[in-house]
Design a protein around this motif. Structure first.
Motif, PDB file in Angstrom:
ATOM      1  N   TRP A 280      54.079  26.501  45.805  1.00 11.96           N
ATOM      2  CA  TRP A 280      53.513  25.223  45.339  1.00 11.96           C
ATOM      3  C   TRP A 280      52.057  25.098  45.788  1.00 11.96           C
ATOM      4  CZ3 TRP A 280      55.200  19.900  47.736  1.00 11.96           C
ATOM      5  CH2 TRP A 280      54.577  18.855  47.042  1.00 11.96           C
ATOM      6  N   TYR A 281      51.823  25.404  47.059  1.00 12.78           N
ATOM      7  CA  TYR A 281      50.459  25.370  47.589  1.00 12.78           C
ATOM      8  C   TYR A 281      49.537  26.305  46.800  1.00 12.78           C
ATOM      9  CZ  TYR A 281      46.815  27.255  50.683  1.00 12.78           C
ATOM     10  OH  TYR A 281      45.636  27.737  51.201  1.00 12.78           O
ATOM     11  N   ALA A 282      50.002  27.538  46.580  1.00 15.51           N
ATOM     12  CA  ALA A 282      49.176  28.521  45.879  1.00 15.51           C
ATOM     13  C   ALA A 282      48.906  28.097  44.449  1.00 15.51           C
ATOM     14  CB  ALA A 282      49.869  29.882  45.901  1.00 15.51           C
ATOM     15  N   ALA A 283      49.913  27.534  43.800  1.00 19.00           N
ATOM     16  CA  ALA A 283      49.750  27.149  42.393  1.00 19.00           C
ATOM     17  C   ALA A 283      48.749  26.003  42.245  1.00 19.00           C
ATOM     18  CB  ALA A 283      51.098  26.770  41.798  1.00 19.00           C
ATOM     19  N   ARG A 284      48.885  24.968  43.049  1.00 18.31           N
ATOM     20  CA  ARG A 284      48.006  23.793  42.897  1.00 18.31           C
ATOM     21  C   ARG A 284      46.581  24.073  43.339  1.00 18.31           C
ATOM     22  NH1 ARG A 284      50.085  18.213  44.968  1.00 18.31           N
ATOM     23  NH2 ARG A 284      48.126  17.694  43.939  1.00 18.31           N
ATOM     24  N   PHE A 285      46.430  24.622  44.528  1.00 18.69           N
ATOM     25  CA  PHE A 285      45.080  24.906  45.018  1.00 18.69           C
ATOM     26  C   PHE A 285      44.469  26.062  44.228  1.00 18.69           C
ATOM     27  CE2 PHE A 285      42.460  26.329  48.960  1.00 18.69           C
ATOM     28  CZ  PHE A 285      41.344  25.685  48.471  1.00 18.69           C
ATOM     29  N   GLY A 286      45.296  27.041  43.889  1.00 17.59           N
ATOM     30  CA  GLY A 286      44.795  28.188  43.149  1.00 17.59           C
ATOM     31  C   GLY A 286      44.297  27.819  41.767  1.00 17.59           C
ATOM     32  N   LEU A 287      45.016  26.938  41.076  1.00 15.26           N
ATOM     33  CA  LEU A 287      44.594  26.539  39.741  1.00 15.26           C
ATOM     34  C   LEU A 287      43.229  25.841  39.785  1.00 15.26           C
ATOM     35  CD1 LEU A 287      45.175  26.269  36.740  1.00 15.26           C
ATOM     36  CD2 LEU A 287      46.445  24.160  37.226  1.00 15.26           C
ATOM     37  N   ALA A 288      43.025  24.991  40.763  1.00 13.89           N
ATOM     38  CA  ALA A 288      41.735  24.300  40.884  1.00 13.89           C
ATOM     39  C   ALA A 288      40.608  25.288  41.131  1.00 13.89           C
ATOM     40  CB  ALA A 288      41.804  23.266  42.001  1.00 13.89           C
ATOM     41  N   GLN A 289      40.874  26.299  41.947  1.00 15.76           N
ATOM     42  CA  GLN A 289      39.849  27.307  42.211  1.00 15.76           C
ATOM     43  C   GLN A 289      39.608  28.187  40.988  1.00 15.76           C
ATOM     44  OE1 GLN A 289      40.101  28.905  46.576  1.00 15.76           O
ATOM     45  NE2 GLN A 289      42.139  28.160  46.016  1.00 15.76           N
ATOM     46  N   ALA A 290      40.666  28.469  40.237  1.00 21.55           N
ATOM     47  CA  ALA A 290      40.504  29.264  39.025  1.00 21.55           C
ATOM     48  C   ALA A 290      39.615  28.532  38.021  1.00 21.55           C
ATOM     49  CB  ALA A 290      41.867  29.569  38.408  1.00 21.55           C
ATOM     50  N   ARG A 291      39.785  27.234  37.902  1.00 21.46           N
ATOM     51  CA  ARG A 291      38.930  26.450  37.015  1.00 21.46           C
ATOM     52  C   ARG A 291      37.483  26.485  37.501  1.00 21.46           C
ATOM     53  NH1 ARG A 291      43.201  21.470  36.878  1.00 21.46           N
ATOM     54  NH2 ARG A 291      44.460  22.156  35.077  1.00 21.46           N
ATOM     55  N   ALA A 292      37.306  26.414  38.817  1.00 22.06           N
ATOM     56  CA  ALA A 292      35.947  26.472  39.355  1.00 22.06           C
ATOM     57  C   ALA A 292      35.323  27.847  39.147  1.00 22.06           C
ATOM     58  CB  ALA A 292      35.966  26.124  40.840  1.00 22.06           C
ATOM     59  N   ALA A 293      36.133  28.890  39.225  1.00 24.54           N
ATOM     60  CA  ALA A 293      35.599  30.233  38.981  1.00 24.54           C
ATOM     61  C   ALA A 293      35.166  30.388  37.526  1.00 24.54           C
ATOM     62  CB  ALA A 293      36.649  31.282  39.336  1.00 24.54           C
ATOM     63  N   ALA A 294      35.920  29.771  36.613  1.00 17.90           N
ATOM     64  CA  ALA A 294      35.561  29.845  35.193  1.00 17.90           C
ATOM     65  C   ALA A 294      34.328  29.012  34.879  1.00 17.90           C
ATOM     66  CB  ALA A 294      36.745  29.378  34.341  1.00 17.90           C
ATOM     67  N   ASP A 295      34.182  27.889  35.570  1.00 16.00           N
ATOM     68  CA  ASP A 295      33.019  27.007  35.380  1.00 16.00           C
ATOM     69  C   ASP A 295      32.650  26.437  36.748  1.00 16.00           C
ATOM     70  OD1 ASP A 295      31.100  25.156  34.735  1.00 16.00           O
ATOM     71  OD2 ASP A 295      32.466  23.772  33.723  1.00 16.00           O
ATOM     72  N   PRO A 296      31.770  27.139  37.491  1.00 18.30           N
ATOM     73  CA  PRO A 296      31.480  26.738  38.873  1.00 18.30           C
ATOM     74  C   PRO A 296      30.471  25.595  38.988  1.00 18.30           C
ATOM     75  CG  PRO A 296      30.276  28.722  38.346  1.00 18.30           C
ATOM     76  CD  PRO A 296      31.108  28.399  37.130  1.00 18.30           C
ATOM     77  N   SER A 297      30.658  24.586  38.163  1.00 17.92           N
ATOM     78  CA  SER A 297      29.792  23.414  38.237  1.00 17.92           C
ATOM     79  C   SER A 297      30.185  22.566  39.445  1.00 17.92           C
ATOM     80  CB  SER A 297      29.925  22.574  36.971  1.00 17.92           C
ATOM     81  OG  SER A 297      31.257  22.102  36.820  1.00 17.92           O
ATOM     82  N   ALA A 298      29.287  21.662  39.849  1.00 18.02           N
ATOM     83  CA  ALA A 298      29.558  20.816  41.013  1.00 18.02           C
ATOM     84  C   ALA A 298      30.847  20.009  40.865  1.00 18.02           C
ATOM     85  CB  ALA A 298      28.367  19.898  41.280  1.00 18.02           C
ATOM     86  N   PRO A 299      31.113  19.384  39.696  1.00 16.18           N
ATOM     87  CA  PRO A 299      32.368  18.634  39.590  1.00 16.18           C
ATOM     88  C   PRO A 299      33.611  19.501  39.783  1.00 16.18           C
ATOM     89  CG  PRO A 299      30.854  17.956  37.864  1.00 16.18           C
ATOM     90  CD  PRO A 299      30.252  19.153  38.517  1.00 16.18           C
ATOM     91  N   ASN A 300      33.593  20.722  39.273  1.00 10.54           N
ATOM     92  CA  ASN A 300      34.754  21.601  39.436  1.00 10.54           C
ATOM     93  C   ASN A 300      34.899  22.086  40.874  1.00 10.54           C
ATOM     94  OD1 ASN A 300      35.660  21.378  36.832  1.00 10.54           O
ATOM     95  ND2 ASN A 300      34.726  23.270  36.113  1.00 10.54           N
ATOM     96  N   ILE A 301      33.765  22.335  41.542  1.00 11.31           N
ATOM     97  CA  ILE A 301      33.835  22.718  42.956  1.00 11.31           C
ATOM     98  C   ILE A 301      34.391  21.561  43.773  1.00 11.31           C
ATOM     99  CG2 ILE A 301      32.505  23.355  44.991  1.00 11.31           C
ATOM    100  CD1 ILE A 301      32.754  25.638  43.073  1.00 11.31           C
ATOM    101  N   ARG A 302      33.920  20.331  43.481  1.00 17.20           N
ATOM    102  CA  ARG A 302      34.447  19.156  44.202  1.00 17.20           C
ATOM    103  C   ARG A 302      35.938  18.991  43.950  1.00 17.20           C
ATOM    104  NH1 ARG A 302      29.519  16.764  42.822  1.00 17.20           N
ATOM    105  NH2 ARG A 302      30.405  15.714  41.006  1.00 17.20           N
ATOM    106  N   ALA A 303      36.358  19.229  42.724  1.00 14.49           N
ATOM    107  CA  ALA A 303      37.787  19.114  42.410  1.00 14.49           C
ATOM    108  C   ALA A 303      38.595  20.143  43.183  1.00 14.49           C
ATOM    109  CB  ALA A 303      38.010  19.280  40.908  1.00 14.49           C
ATOM    110  N   ALA A 304      38.055  21.346  43.336  1.00 13.00           N
ATOM    111  CA  ALA A 304      38.758  22.375  44.098  1.00 13.00           C
ATOM    112  C   ALA A 304      38.846  22.001  45.571  1.00 13.00           C
ATOM    113  CB  ALA A 304      38.053  23.725  43.932  1.00 13.00           C
ATOM    114  N   VAL A 305      37.758  21.443  46.104  1.00 12.04           N
ATOM    115  CA  VAL A 305      37.774  20.998  47.501  1.00 12.04           C
ATOM    116  C   VAL A 305      38.809  19.884  47.683  1.00 12.04           C
ATOM    117  CG1 VAL A 305      36.434  19.890  49.330  1.00 12.04           C
ATOM    118  CG2 VAL A 305      35.392  21.683  47.925  1.00 12.04           C
ATOM    119  N   GLY A 306      38.801  18.922  46.772  1.00 14.42           N
ATOM    120  CA  GLY A 306      39.780  17.840  46.852  1.00 14.42           C
ATOM    121  C   GLY A 306      41.198  18.361  46.781  1.00 14.42           C
ATOM    122  N   SER A 307      41.433  19.354  45.909  1.00 11.09           N
ATOM    123  CA  SER A 307      42.765  19.944  45.795  1.00 11.09           C
ATOM    124  C   SER A 307      43.160  20.656  47.088  1.00 11.09           C
ATOM    125  CB  SER A 307      42.801  20.921  44.624  1.00 11.09           C
ATOM    126  OG  SER A 307      44.053  21.560  44.526  1.00 11.09           O
ATOM    127  N   GLY A 308      42.204  21.328  47.701  1.00 12.83           N
ATOM    128  CA  GLY A 308      42.497  22.017  48.954  1.00 12.83           C
ATOM    129  C   GLY A 308      42.892  21.064  50.063  1.00 12.83           C
TER     130      GLY A 308
END
Length: 287
Positions: free
Chosen positions: A218-246
């Motif tokens: 569960w941890y890997a899926a939720r945090f991983g998905l947010a990071q995968a989105r940031a890797a595809a589009d490493p804009s500030a909003p996506n990075i913030r979303a990944a941090v929030g997910s972490g």
């Protein structure tokens, strides 16, 4: 210190994000075999120190935030710098005192060390190459705080160290990402942290027990998905979303570690904070 509105205080200390904190102490206590009534007091101490760190962070960053995040409590004028510093100092004193009252002088000393690491990060280390390591140290000490009631300090801390290092590794990755949540980054940073996150979850999930395996996944899926989105589009909003997910998915990892120590019920209870933290994060930013 002037009066602070409740909503502004909640924002200043990132109050809902503290749901990611009690699981540190619970995981450490479970690993050391001392999970019990004193754990609740230590968890309260840990939350106080976390909130203190958030208030101290905003006090230290008030000049930068005036440019980058003018809507935050201090630069917007809703909380004065002096009031924020007083909140941070009061919560620090309260956290150290609560730890000593809950589990004795050893816990108080460890809480004081944790407080020192928190303030060091906020005031000196955050913008240096040592920043992620110092933040990881804060979480390592927080997990070890849960083991403080152990009869033999060396044995209790040794038993809790694998869980502490696992949470510390997660925190290190999260701190690397957080450095780019305003400016954005290239794709290599979130791709690298994603690979490390999956390796971390795999290491936890390889251990016997369906509960810890499910929580690690569960941890890997939720945090991983947010990071995968940031890797595809490493804009500030996506990075913030990944941090929030972490931040909000950390209880799932803590729950997996707690379950591995044999406290499956406590592990599930810790992990239950993850969806609640996710909901509250839509109301108050955890970063």
């Amino acid at each position: 210190m002037g009066r602070i509105a409740v909503r502004d205080l909640v924002e200043l200390v990132r109050m809902p994000a503290a749901l990611s904190v009690p699981g540190d102490v619970v995981a450490g206590a479970a690993a050391a075999g001392v999970l019990g009534r004193r754990t609740a007091g230590l968890a309260c101490a840990s939350v106080c120190l976390y909130w203190a760190g958030m208030a101290a962070n905003d006090w230290a960053d008030r000049h930068v935030d005036a440019v980058e995040r003018p809507g935050r409590a201090i630069p917007s004028g809703r909380v004065s710098p002096g009031a924020a510093l007083a909140v941070a100092a009061g919560l620090t004193a309260g956290g150290v005192s609560a730890a000593a009252l809950a589990a004795g002088p050893r816990a108080g000393a460890l809480a004081a060390a944790l407080a020192g690491a928190v303030w060091t990060y906020d005031l000196a280390a955050k913008d240096t190459p040592a920043g992620p390591a110092v933040m990881a140290l804060c979480r390592v000490l927080d997990v070890l705080l849960g083991a403080a009631p152990g009869g033999r300090a060396g044995g209790a801390f040794s038993a809790a160290m694998p869980a502490a290092l696992t949470v510390g590794a997660h925190t290190y990755l999260l701190t690397l990402l957080s450095r780019r949540e305003v400016s954005g980054s290239g794709p290599h940073l979130p791709a690298g942290t994603l690979a490390a996150t999956l390796a971390l979850a795999s290491a936890v999930g390889r251990r016997r027990g369906w509960t810890q395996n499910a929580l690690a996944a569960w941890y890997a899926a939720r945090f991983g998905l947010a990071q995968a989105r940031a890797a595809a589009d490493p804009s500030a909003p996506n990075i913030r979303a990944a941090v929030g997910s972490g931040i909000t998915t950390l209880p799932a990892l803590q729950g997996a570690l707690t379950a591995h120590a044999g406290a499956e019920g406590a592990g599930l209870a810790v992990a239950a904070a993850a969806p609640l933290a996710g909901i509250l994060a839509t109301k108050v930013s955890p970063t």
